[in-house]
Design an enzyme around this catalytic site. Sequence first.
Site, mmCIF file in Angstrom:
data_model
loop_
_atom_site.group_PDB
_atom_site.id
_atom_site.type_symbol
_atom_site.label_atom_id
_atom_site.label_comp_id
_atom_site.label_asym_id
_atom_site.label_seq_id
_atom_site.Cartn_x
_atom_site.Cartn_y
_atom_site.Cartn_z
ATOM 1 N N ARG A 243 2.028 1.179 10.079
ATOM 2 C CA ARG A 243 1.573 1.653 8.765
ATOM 3 C C ARG A 243 2.735 1.586 7.761
ATOM 4 O O ARG A 243 3.436 2.564 7.550
ATOM 5 C CB ARG A 243 1.039 3.079 8.885
ATOM 6 C CG ARG A 243 0.098 3.490 7.749
ATOM 7 C CD ARG A 243 -0.403 4.908 7.951
ATOM 8 N NE ARG A 243 -1.218 5.030 9.124
ATOM 9 C CZ ARG A 243 -2.531 4.801 9.166
ATOM 10 N NH1 ARG A 243 -3.162 4.412 8.072
ATOM 11 N NH2 ARG A 243 -3.211 4.956 10.281
ATOM 12 N N SER B 133 -10.329 -5.702 10.232
ATOM 13 C CA SER B 133 -11.640 -5.176 9.851
ATOM 14 C C SER B 133 -12.412 -6.308 9.199
ATOM 15 O O SER B 133 -11.925 -6.908 8.229
ATOM 16 C CB SER B 133 -11.510 -4.006 8.871
ATOM 17 O OG SER B 133 -11.124 -2.827 9.529
ATOM 18 N N GLU C 74 -6.414 -0.789 15.634
ATOM 19 C CA GLU C 74 -7.063 -1.715 14.717
ATOM 20 C C GLU C 74 -6.092 -2.810 14.283
ATOM 21 O O GLU C 74 -4.956 -2.539 13.916
ATOM 22 C CB GLU C 74 -7.553 -0.970 13.479
ATOM 23 C CG GLU C 74 -8.183 -1.882 12.444
ATOM 24 C CD GLU C 74 -8.200 -1.280 11.053
ATOM 25 O OE1 GLU C 74 -8.185 -2.066 10.088
ATOM 26 O OE2 GLU C 74 -8.185 -0.039 10.929
ATOM 27 N N ARG D 248 0.838 -1.199 0.000
ATOM 28 C CA ARG D 248 0.000 0.000 0.000
ATOM 29 C C ARG D 248 0.874 1.250 0.000
ATOM 30 O O ARG D 248 1.843 1.328 0.740
ATOM 31 C CB ARG D 248 -0.926 0.015 1.216
ATOM 32 C CG ARG D 248 -1.868 -1.184 1.249
ATOM 33 C CD ARG D 248 -2.821 -1.147 2.409
ATOM 34 N NE ARG D 248 -3.607 -2.379 2.477
ATOM 35 C CZ ARG D 248 -4.523 -2.643 3.408
ATOM 36 N NH1 ARG D 248 -4.751 -1.754 4.362
ATOM 37 N NH2 ARG D 248 -5.190 -3.778 3.389
ATOM 38 N N ARG E 104 1.048 -6.112 12.869
ATOM 39 C CA ARG E 104 0.390 -5.501 14.032
ATOM 40 C C ARG E 104 0.249 -6.500 15.176
ATOM 41 O O ARG E 104 0.272 -6.106 16.336
ATOM 42 C CB ARG E 104 -0.970 -4.933 13.620
ATOM 43 C CG ARG E 104 -0.840 -3.780 12.646
ATOM 44 C CD ARG E 104 -2.138 -3.026 12.435
ATOM 45 N NE ARG E 104 -1.922 -1.895 11.533
ATOM 46 C CZ ARG E 104 -2.713 -0.831 11.456
ATOM 47 N NH1 ARG E 104 -3.781 -0.747 12.242
ATOM 48 N NH2 ARG E 104 -2.451 0.154 10.613
#
Length: 438
Positions: free
Chosen positions: A287, A362, A359, A272, A401
């Site tokens: 991130r 999801s 987070e 990403r 994470r």
Amino acid sequence: MLDLKYVLQNLEDVQKRLNQKGGIQDLGPLLLLDQRRRDLQKEYDDLRHRQNEVSQEIALKKKKRESAEVLMGEMKEVAHRVKILGPELSQVESQIKDYLLTIPNLPHSSVPVGTGEKGNQEIRKWGKPPSFDFQPRTHDVIGEALGILDFERAVKISGARFALSRGAGALLERALINFMLDCHTKEHGYLEILPPFMVARRSLIGTGQLPKFEEDLFKIDYKDREDKKFSKEDELFLIPTAEVPVTNIHREEILDGDKLPLKYVAHTPCFRSEAGSYGKDTKGLIRLHQFNKVELVHYVAADTSYEALESLTRHAESILQKLGLPYRVVSLCTGDLGFGASKTYDLEVWMAGEKTYREISSCSNYEDYQARRMNIRYRAASKDKPQFVHTLNGSGLAVGRTVAALLENYQQADGSVLIPPILQSYMHGLKKMSVVPL
């Protein structure tokens, strides 16, 4: 993609629900395009009907040996107009499809209405955050002190927002991936998939990343490609998540309803660009441009998708529970909901060093939004008319994470980090990570 017929028949409700997602979605251009389509279609159908009538009249006159010159002249004019209208109609229909691709999915009625993170609703919590008799450190500090994470050398190799894991750190990532895959395949009945890590533009359109989020993707340069016979839809991108290739497995297929649900799990690296996120989470594993993730994907019958969402979410939660990581489940409000999702649960793991929840997964129900874009249907019974499947996906879990959460929640006063018992067999029996010389 939304169903055009549904949008037109429920315009006021659709507009209201779209506005709840944030911003004002202007449906005016769509309505103008649809009216143009209707006008063209009516003219086209009327002319084709007239063609049939004139053909019969000409045949009758020829049978009676009468002159059909006037009718043949009319036929020529009608045929010419029909020839023009066909491409015009196709162009307008293509414009309607392109516009529908820019419209987000509608939020489900159970989604809390809100404008941002503050509107999200906590559903439940699991586990108790650990307490320490020392000042807990963040995962990036812990990882570098242990010699298992090296951000400085990652920058030297690739630039900002990359990480290099070494020794027990690399082993921990591999252990978590295998542990997660084993749990989902052996306990939850998923079929493991190893998909391509590059996908065509059409696949990203199918899952909803394109056309809206192209700046978030890494595109492959075609300058040196030998095969020149490719269209724009064939352009390749690095995958942002395994959701994309795995959900596209059954594009343009009609599935057997008796074989639903289909449940797939895949580990892949994810890529990403993180456009627009600069200044946020610049340290550590939170991130990155490249990270590992284990993804869960469901194809289900339309009337079972919200039961499936609860099931998928519990499967992701089970990983956190087995690892002993405290977390909470949050239902995203309308304004924080993703572009293609009708409903989403975020799993947020406790980060002891930051003293906050982050987070880590999801879990979303897309209803028929993705399936309509990819034309994935199923027959409930052999003679039934095909209908669109509902697709769901969720992280089970984001590996980097999870590493970060383990380092922060299992850190010890002497700088070491304990390995959760369930992971120790995947870590070659290692029970604790201690400082490793560089």
